[in-house]
Design an enzyme around this catalytic site. Structure first.
Site, PDB file in Angstrom:
ATOM      1  N   CYS A   1     -46.477 -49.353 -39.534  1.00  0.00           N
ATOM      2  CA  CYS A   1     -47.020 -48.084 -39.025  1.00  0.00           C
ATOM      3  C   CYS A   1     -46.688 -46.855 -39.878  1.00  0.00           C
ATOM      4  O   CYS A   1     -47.587 -46.089 -40.240  1.00  0.00           O
ATOM      5  CB  CYS A   1     -46.511 -47.838 -37.602  1.00  0.00           C
ATOM      6  SG  CYS A   1     -47.068 -49.116 -36.465  1.00  0.00           S
TER       7      CYS A   1
ATOM      8  N   TYR B   1     -33.751 -42.229 -36.518  1.00  0.00           N
ATOM      9  CA  TYR B   1     -34.333 -41.954 -37.840  1.00  0.00           C
ATOM     10  C   TYR B   1     -33.534 -40.916 -38.617  1.00  0.00           C
ATOM     11  O   TYR B   1     -34.067 -40.290 -39.530  1.00  0.00           O
ATOM     12  CB  TYR B   1     -35.797 -41.472 -37.731  1.00  0.00           C
ATOM     13  CG  TYR B   1     -36.698 -42.440 -37.012  1.00  0.00           C
ATOM     14  CD1 TYR B   1     -37.067 -43.630 -37.624  1.00  0.00           C
ATOM     15  CD2 TYR B   1     -37.160 -42.175 -35.731  1.00  0.00           C
ATOM     16  CE1 TYR B   1     -37.887 -44.532 -36.965  1.00  0.00           C
ATOM     17  CE2 TYR B   1     -37.970 -43.069 -35.064  1.00  0.00           C
ATOM     18  CZ  TYR B   1     -38.330 -44.247 -35.688  1.00  0.00           C
ATOM     19  OH  TYR B   1     -39.139 -45.151 -35.030  1.00  0.00           O
TER      20      TYR B   1
END
Ligand code: NAD
Length: 439
Positions: free
Chosen positions: A270, A259
């Site tokens: 999500c 990320y």
């Protein structure tokens, strides 16, 4: 080596004493006479564990001298390390006044040097905005000494020490990075810092300058992240120390490179949903979480900026290669690529979509409902292959690094390729019209 250290604050004093302790001949200079005198008397002007001892030993052995005259420190040195302050200017910018004065002093000292033919490295260690070394420092020296080259070169070598553990950090940095286009400066810095475990990584000047901002912005973000969570968890009777201790045990997704690659927006079933839910919990408890709320705003801006970059230039046919929220998944829920397609279609663009993984006939449940609500006639926009999607396209927007997508881009390159994930490889990046979303 002979090193001049300009600026004897936290960074400069640690640097000067540490280099002197490793066999270099160091002269530290500061415009503040009291700091110069303190070091000359064997004491550190700043409090750092171990620094008094390091300074005392270096001064008594003769490897560390000081002066209020920058010229005296620079003349005869192989390398000048600029460690002066770069405080905030009004408005938040960086006041480069101290850096530029130090650089002018270095240039004048080199002009008057008794060893005019010896190569000199001018290395900025102060934190400076990207472009400072190439656009301000080097031209300033050039005005006095002529073009950089055989006589001198410039570099950025950011410092990563933390106050309170400055000496230990100096000897055990996370990495050492030298941004320079001069092989001679790179080799001088490799020699100067040869006592460190790993040799310096030589990168482009702007990369080295930007890296320091990336690190400090990340550290600040981490602190605010933990504090924002704590603000809401406390009110929910949760001990956020325990949450974060467990959080930090995850070195796979949390404390890891995951990320942290620049690219396109986040999405999927999500992240947006759970972030919205957390913000809702905070609102219900009258707690503001501006940073976490800001991530949703920032994410929308990421999509909006890509739309702008597509629409700013002519061409009404867009090949969108990749539709799901990430590679190897056919989940279209809250995919930013779906949002992109929806926005472009709304603006009257012809969008030809191909995703190697998404098979519309196999979409079911909430996944199907989501895409039907956003792209009701998806089937009409789908191409069977990347090659077919590229047929007649003015621009390809690529968020899939599938081998068939890469082959198609090479076989049928459109006028523009906007790469949203940075994994297409050298052959595609070399194509005319290639642009990375954030590189
Ligand atoms: P500081 O304010 O403690 O020291 C700067 C010194 O530079 C002062 O003693 C000042 O008198 C001197 N100076 C100013 N102009 C000069 C000139 N022309 N010639 C000689 N000396 C001059 O600053 P610091 O905390 O050591 O930080 C220096 C730089 O390093 C800044 O850019 C800072 O952002 C960066 N940095 C700081 C840290 C840290 O933990 N303090 C860590 C990494 C990087």
């Amino acid at each position: 080596m002979k090193a001049a250290v300009l600026g004897l604050g936290y960074v400069g004093t640690v640097t000067a004493a540490a280099l002197a302790s490793r066999g270099h001949e160091v002269c530290g200079a500061d415009i503040d006479a009291s700091k110069v005198e303190m070091i000359a008397s064997g004491r550190s002007p700043v409090i750092e564990p171990g620094l008094d001892e390091l300074v005392a030993a270096a001064v008594s052995s003769g490897s560390l001298r000081t002066s209020t005259d920058v010229g005296e420190a620079v003349r005869g040195a192989d390398v000048s390390l600029v460690c002066v302050g770069t405080p905030s200017a009004p408005g938040g910018g960086t006041d480069l006044g101290y850096v530029m004065r130090a650089v002018d002093d270095i240039a004048q000292a080199l002009r008057d040097s008794a060893r005019p033919k010896a190569f000199h490295s001018v290395v900025v260690r102060s934190t400076v905005p990207p472009g400072t070394v190439d656009d301000l420092v080097t031209p300033a020296i050039e005005r006095t000494l002529g073009p950089a080259g055989a006589a001198y070169g410039t570099a950025m070598c950011p410092e990563f020490l933390r106050e309170g553990s400055g000496v230990a950090d100096f000897f055990d940095p996370p990495f050492t990075v030298v941004g320079t286009s001069s092989a001679a400066v790179a080799s001088a810095m490799t020699e100067l810092l040869g006592f460190l475990d790993a040799p310096p990584r030589v990168v482009e000047v702007r990369t080295a300058e930007a890296l320091k901002y990336a690190c400090n912005a990340f550290h600040a973000t981490k602190v605010s992240f933990a504090n924002e969570l704590a603000r809401v968890f406390r009110l929910l009777d949760i001990d956020s120390r325990q949450v974060m201790e467990l959080f930090c045990e995850d070195h796979s997704l949390n404390i890891s490179p995951r990320y942290l690659r620049p690219g396109f927006a986040f999405g999927g079933p999500c992240l947006p949903k759970d972030l919205r839910s957390l913000l809702h919990m905070a609102r219900m408890n009258n707690v503001d979480l501006p940073m976490l709320a800001g991530t949703l705003v920032s994410n929308d801006l990421t999509v909006a900026e890509v739309v702008d970059r597509i629409t700013i230039e002519g061409g009404l046919v867009v090949a969108l290669l990749g539709l799901s929220f990430k590679a190897s998944s056919d989940d279209l829920r809250e995919s930013p690529n779906v949002q992109l397609a929806e926005t472009l279609l709304g603006k009257g663009y012809q969008v030809k979509i191909h995703d190697p993984v998404v098979k519309p006939s196999r979409l079911v449940g909430t996944n199907l409902q989501f895409v039907e609500s956003r792209l009701p006639h998806l089937q009409r926009f789908l191409a069977d292959s990347a090659l077919e999607a590229l047929d007649g396209a003015d621009v390809a927007v690529v968020c899939s690094a599938d081998a068939a997508v890469i082959d198609a881009l090479i076989a049928r390159p459109p006028k523009r390729i906007l790469d949203l994930n940075g994994e297409l490889g050298e052959a595609v990046e070399a194509l005319h019209g290639y642009e990375g979303v954030g590189w």
